[in-house]
Design a protein around this motif. Structure first.
Motif, PDB file in Angstrom:
ATOM      1  N   VAL A  35     -36.257-161.735  78.081  1.00  0.00           N
ATOM      2  CA  VAL A  35     -37.141-160.783  78.403  1.00  0.00           C
ATOM      3  C   VAL A  35     -36.595-159.522  77.840  1.00  0.00           C
ATOM      4  O   VAL A  35     -35.399-159.162  78.147  1.00  0.00           O
ATOM      5  N   ASP A  36     -37.391-158.565  77.028  1.00  0.00           N
ATOM      6  CA  ASP A  36     -36.762-157.597  76.265  1.00  0.00           C
ATOM      7  C   ASP A  36     -37.267-156.263  77.353  1.00  0.00           C
ATOM      8  O   ASP A  36     -36.283-155.270  77.149  1.00  0.00           O
ATOM      9  N   GLY A  37     -38.258-156.301  78.139  1.00  0.00           N
ATOM     10  CA  GLY A  37     -38.593-155.247  78.770  1.00  0.00           C
ATOM     11  C   GLY A  37     -37.446-154.921  79.862  1.00  0.00           C
ATOM     12  O   GLY A  37     -36.718-155.528  80.348  1.00  0.00           O
ATOM     13  N   GLN A  38     -37.271-153.588  80.526  1.00  0.00           N
ATOM     14  CA  GLN A  38     -36.480-153.120  81.365  1.00  0.00           C
ATOM     15  C   GLN A  38     -37.371-152.652  82.733  1.00  0.00           C
ATOM     16  O   GLN A  38     -38.186-152.089  82.427  1.00  0.00           O
ATOM     17  N   SER A  39     -37.022-153.134  83.927  1.00  0.00           N
ATOM     18  CA  SER A  39     -38.074-152.827  85.002  1.00  0.00           C
ATOM     19  C   SER A  39     -37.606-151.232  85.119  1.00  0.00           C
ATOM     20  O   SER A  39     -36.920-150.473  85.152  1.00  0.00           O
ATOM     21  N   PHE A  40     -39.077-150.838  85.614  1.00  0.00           N
ATOM     22  CA  PHE A  40     -39.088-149.247  85.739  1.00  0.00           C
ATOM     23  C   PHE A  40     -39.043-148.854  87.285  1.00  0.00           C
ATOM     24  O   PHE A  40     -39.424-147.855  87.701  1.00  0.00           O
ATOM     25  N   VAL A  41     -38.863-149.956  88.090  1.00  0.00           N
ATOM     26  CA  VAL A  41     -38.730-149.588  89.741  1.00  0.00           C
ATOM     27  C   VAL A  41     -37.707-148.854  89.749  1.00  0.00           C
ATOM     28  O   VAL A  41     -38.001-147.767  90.706  1.00  0.00           O
ATOM     29  N   PRO A  42     -36.418-148.504  89.043  1.00  0.00           N
ATOM     30  CA  PRO A  42     -35.545-147.295  89.439  1.00  0.00           C
ATOM     31  C   PRO A  42     -36.284-145.842  89.206  1.00  0.00           C
ATOM     32  O   PRO A  42     -36.278-145.139  89.983  1.00  0.00           O
ATOM     33  N   ILE A  43     -37.345-145.821  88.401  1.00  0.00           N
ATOM     34  CA  ILE A  43     -38.127-144.755  88.124  1.00  0.00           C
ATOM     35  C   ILE A  43     -39.001-144.320  89.366  1.00  0.00           C
ATOM     36  O   ILE A  43     -39.058-143.421  89.769  1.00  0.00           O
ATOM     37  N   LEU A  44     -39.663-145.621  89.515  1.00  0.00           N
ATOM     38  CA  LEU A  44     -40.775-145.310  90.720  1.00  0.00           C
ATOM     39  C   LEU A  44     -39.877-145.089  92.222  1.00  0.00           C
ATOM     40  O   LEU A  44     -40.657-144.093  92.839  1.00  0.00           O
ATOM     41  N   ILE A  45     -38.755-145.318  92.380  1.00  0.00           N
ATOM     42  CA  ILE A  45     -38.122-145.050  93.721  1.00  0.00           C
ATOM     43  C   ILE A  45     -37.227-143.702  93.586  1.00  0.00           C
ATOM     44  O   ILE A  45     -36.535-143.690  94.583  1.00  0.00           O
ATOM     45  N   GLY A  46     -37.232-143.095  92.281  1.00  0.00           N
ATOM     46  CA  GLY A  46     -36.534-141.740  92.434  1.00  0.00           C
ATOM     47  C   GLY A  46     -35.139-141.891  92.074  1.00  0.00           C
ATOM     48  O   GLY A  46     -34.338-140.899  92.564  1.00  0.00           O
ATOM     49  N   GLU A  47     -34.428-142.875  91.386  1.00  0.00           N
ATOM     50  CA  GLU A  47     -33.075-142.813  90.964  1.00  0.00           C
ATOM     51  C   GLU A  47     -32.975-142.439  89.943  1.00  0.00           C
ATOM     52  O   GLU A  47     -31.746-142.173  89.452  1.00  0.00           O
ATOM     53  N   SER A  48     -34.071-141.787  89.108  1.00  0.00           N
ATOM     54  CA  SER A  48     -33.866-140.862  87.804  1.00  0.00           C
ATOM     55  C   SER A  48     -33.124-141.443  86.976  1.00  0.00           C
ATOM     56  O   SER A  48     -32.033-140.851  86.504  1.00  0.00           O
TER      57      SER A  48
END
Length: 516
Positions: free
Chosen positions: A399-412
């Motif tokens: 899988v090439d993609g990177q999870s954007f969960v950190p963006i969603l939960i505000g980890e900047s």
């Protein structure tokens, strides 16, 4: 007396607690969340009353999407979300987590083992034998990418998986043609074609039209001859499938994949008159009504989820599969329907790849939040699996993609420090700015595009020039060279297919090679 008072207090506590419990969700919050992935076809970055820029545009004031506004108020807005320039590459990236350069489904699919006629007849370029058959769950299928589909991983983890609308994941006569072969429990109206013959139930969605057999929408016979729009029909069927999951107390994954707003541009009679009354061009009025009909679908799904008391445990992701159509089929002047973004569908410019994106995740994502961190379509695969709590998915593909969960939960996270890549070694068929065989890279604010036909490099600073009007390749050759090397190294690393010169049969040089 003291005993009676104690009993009264206990009784009052029980009554109040029961009343409170009637307002909780019918689904235990400890269970995996329900996930709705709402994908629109050919919707441009500004085809909505929700602004995805730092200012409103005239397009934001033309279109009426109250339910997108509602979703934005309840979640996060992504101002720099990207897909590919045409539909099938985006959809395969979504279902595999792979970049198009790797999965090699780089153009739109339809006929088995066949290049598109416009590619075969190109005057100067010979195009590579890309994966014209789309994706396959079966090893060894020729001209297809063998990968573990996203819905299959979710299904294996206990999700009830629902496909509703456009599939366009595999060519006619291949396993990938049918979503049921890709991990979906339910398939509503999905098949090989990427557009409907008709949006009207009164026209049987194209069934029975001579010469339109390939494009006729399957499986909606109960709506044939009825005054109903396609967007409404597939939504009603999706709600029935959600209800089945809720009744069986299963977490569900709904892939609500609209045919709208892909051509043919056919007005939705529920909404079109008000745009006529405003004096909007006839074609554009019909297009605006299709946008509003799509938005009603979103609202109907959100309302149904509320009615079923499962909203607190349901994630909704909203995205489009490529930039807004502008080169053909639209009203008025071509190539201006996404301004200030340059061009539209099929183009390597922002108008062809930048999308409206929203995410609602109750208890995780702050309401009315925004991010300018950029994401790309293959990021949805690992993100959705992380949302579902699937920590170590077994996939055939890397899988090439990177999870954007950190963006969603505000980890900047500093996601804008990674390069994004686009690869389109093909020919779409239409002509216009940035439309043609190309590869591109974005790193930070900088974007480099390489066009194979004329071997030209174009460099833009998107923070200062969102319209990509000022090519800085000659003014800033150091930056152009640095990005050309990054792009070339990536294309070589993933063994990306490159077009050839039709006259001599030699491969077109890589981006960095034209600077030597």
């Amino acid at each position: 007396m003291r005993t009676k008072c104690l009993l009264f207090v206990i009784l009052l506590f029980v009554v109040l607690n029961c009343q409170k419990n009637t307002k909780t969700t019918s689904q235990d919050l400890s269970t995996p969340p329900n996930i709705v992935l709402f994908l629109v076809d050919d919707m441009g970055w500004q085809d909505t009353s929700v602004p995805f820029w730092d200012k409103r545009t005239p397009f934001n004031d033309l279109y009426h999407t109250p339910n997108m506004e509602r979703l934005a108020n309840e979640g996060m807005k992504f101002t720099q979300a990207y897909a590919t320039a045409v539909c099938s590459p985006t959809r395969i990236s979504l279902m595999t987590g792979m970049n198009a350069a790797k999965h090699q489904v780089t153009n739109w699919t339809l006929n088995k083992d066949a290049l598109q006629p416009m590619e075969s007849n190109h005057k100067t370029l010979s195009f590579p034998n890309w994966n014209v058959n789309g994706m396959s769950p079966v090893a060894g299928d020729e001209n297809a990418i063998y990968a573990t589909p996203l819905p299959q991983v979710l299904n294996d983890a206990g999700y009830y998986t629902i496909h509703s609308g456009k599939a366009h994941l595999g060519a006619i006569g291949t396993p990938g043609e049918n979503p049921l072969n890709l991990g979906f429990d339910v398939n509503i109206a999905g098949h090989a074609a990427g557009a409907p013959a008709s949006y009207y139930g009164m026209e049987n969605f194209g069934n029975g039209k001579k010469g339109q057999e390939v494009w006729a929408v399957p499986g909606l016979e109960q709506y044939h001859g009825k005054d109903i729009y396609l967007s409404e029909a597939i939504t009603l069927e999706a709600l029935k499938a959600i209800d089945t999951a809720v009744q069986n107390k299963n977490p569900f994954f709904l892939y609500m994949s609209h045919y709208a707003v892909h051509s043919p541009i056919m007005g939705d009679d529920r909404f079109v008159q008000k745009y006529y009354d405003k004096g909007v061009d006839s074609t554009e009025a019909k297009y605006a009504s299709m946008i509003e009909g799509m938005d009603k679908s979103l609202g109907d799904i959100m309302d149904f989820i509320d009615e079923k008391n499962i909203a607190d445990n349901t994630i909704i992701l909203f995205m489009s599969d490529n930039g807004g159509l502008s080169a053909v089929a639209r009203g008025g002047k071509k190539h201006i329907h996404n301004k200030p973004l340059n061009s539209g569908k099929g183009s390597a410019y922002e108008g062809g790849i930048r999308e409206p994106m929203l995410v609602k995740w109750p208890g995780k994502v702050n309401e009315k939040s925004n991010t300018d961190n950029y994401v790309i379509i293959e990021d949805f695969y690992p993100t959705i699996l992380e949302m579902a709590g699937i920590e170590t998915p077994k996939t055939i593909q890397k899988v090439d993609g990177q999870s954007f969960v950190p963006i969603l939960i505000g980890e900047s996270p500093k996601t804008n420090e990674r390069p994004l890549f686009w690869h389109y070694p093909n020919f779409w068929g239409a002509s216009g700015p940035g439309i043609g065989s190309s590869s591109a890279v974005r790193l930070g604010d900088w974007k480099l595009i390489y066009f194979y036909e004329n071997q030209k490099l174009e460099l833009y600073n998107l923070s200062k020039d969102i319209g990509e009007l000022n090519n800085l390749a000659e003014i800033n050759p150091e930056k152009a060279k640095a990005l050309a090397i990054i792009l070339t190294n990536y294309l070589k690393e993933v063994k990306a297919q490159i077009p050839a010169d039709k006259k001599n049969g030699k491969q077109i040089p890589y981006p960095a090679e034209v600077l030597n």
